[in-house]
Motif scaffolding. Structure first.
Motif, PDB file in Angstrom:
ATOM      1  N   ALA A   1      -5.589  67.351  48.356  1.00 47.00           N
ATOM      2  CA  ALA A   1      -6.915  67.311  48.961  1.00 47.00           C
ATOM      3  C   ALA A   1      -8.001  67.078  47.906  1.00 47.00           C
ATOM      4  CB  ALA A   1      -7.176  68.634  49.692  1.00 47.00           C
TER       5      ALA A   1
ATOM      6  N   VAL B   1      -4.496  63.732  51.608  1.00 48.90           N
ATOM      7  CA  VAL B   1      -5.578  63.778  52.586  1.00 48.90           C
ATOM      8  C   VAL B   1      -6.535  62.628  52.285  1.00 48.90           C
ATOM      9  CG1 VAL B   1      -7.457  65.150  53.544  1.00 48.90           C
ATOM     10  CG2 VAL B   1      -5.356  66.272  52.778  1.00 48.90           C
TER      11      VAL B   1
ATOM     12  N   ALA C   1      -2.488  65.814  58.182  1.00 49.99           N
ATOM     13  CA  ALA C   1      -3.217  66.823  57.402  1.00 49.99           C
ATOM     14  C   ALA C   1      -3.250  68.148  58.146  1.00 49.99           C
ATOM     15  CB  ALA C   1      -4.632  66.353  57.082  1.00 49.99           C
TER      16      ALA C   1
END
Length: 259
Positions: A215, A245, A255
């Motif tokens: 992320a 992500v 996700a």
């Protein structure tokens, strides 16, 4: 029993995720406008008035931009340490119904066990979170300049992990960002590079790890092929599911999960 997790979005443009258990629905950060958060929740079959709490990692705007749009929601509780709460109130010029914790505290929120831990970042008092329910543990770790022994310990027995793989050093160096900003990003209180993330995961015991989400990926200073050769490669064949992500997407595919 249910334990569900979905990232609404994660990048320097905004960060927010939703966690649901049998009796709690909470947000981790609120880095998008109130309208966008509501729209994302609606897509998931949820509504903001059914969200019980927001847990803030730190005060930077890509984690708190939704505060003006959600602060008046009836019954919504706000969790942060005092340093973060003070900076959020100063930034948005409004008092919130805070539930304070000290960094390092563990506590119960409904049927969730919440553990906070200090992380090195250039903010007032940034934290990561571990959320536990029904024997499952999810750890959220973004905006972390380096993997400390404390961070390592908190991630040791995670079943699911959202961890930043923020930048590729070569692409950061080549970018037209000011040198001061480049130094901040790659400093020990900045962000994790792909290599730093991969180095940690390569030595991490992934026996319990079923989900990894890479992320807080930089749109300008990272690329999927760079992550594939570093962070993703470090967990290949060692955990059930690993995905990046998409920093350009809201409600990015792959996700989230449900246990």
């Amino acid at each position: 029993m249910k334990f569900r997790f979905q990232i609404l979005g994660s990048s320097s443009g905004g960060n927010c995720a939703v966690i649901s258990s049998d009796s709690a629905t909470v947000l981790v950060d609120a880095g998008f406008s109130g309208r966008k958060i509501r729209d994302g929740l609606k897509t998931l079959g949820l509504s903001l008035d059914r969200v019980d709490a927001v847990f803030f990692t730190h005060e930077h705007s890509d984690h708190t931009a939704g505060v003006p749009g959600i602060s008046a929601t009836d019954g919504l509780r706000f969790f942060a340490n005092r340093g973060t709460a003070r900076e959020i109130e100063r930034r948005y010029k409004r008092a919130l119904p805070w539930n304070f914790f000290d960094s390092g505290d563990s506590f119960e929120f409904r049927d969730l066990r919440v553990t906070t831990f200090a992380i090195p970042h250039d903010s007032q008092d940034a934290v990561g979170y571990a959320f536990e329910f029904g024997g499952e543990k999810l750890v959220w770790l973004t905006d972390c300049g380096k993997i400390t022994n404390l961070v390592r310990a908190k991630l040791a027995d995670a079943d699911a992990l959202a961890i930043e793989s923020n930048y590729d050093p070569e692409l950061l160096n080549r970018s037209d960002r000011p040198e001061e900003l480049k130094n901040r990003i790659r400093g020990t209180h900045g962000h994790l590079s792909n290599g730093q993330c991969a180095e940690f995961l390569a030595e991490h015991d992934c026996a319990r790890l079923r989900h990894v989400f890479f992320a807080h990926v930089s749109r300008e200073c990272n690329a999927l092929d760079r992550i594939a050769g570093t962070s993703l490669a470090a967990v290949a064949g060692r955990c059930g599911n690993a995905s990046v992500v998409d920093p350009s997407a809201f409600l990015p595919p792959s996700a989230g999960f449900g246990f």
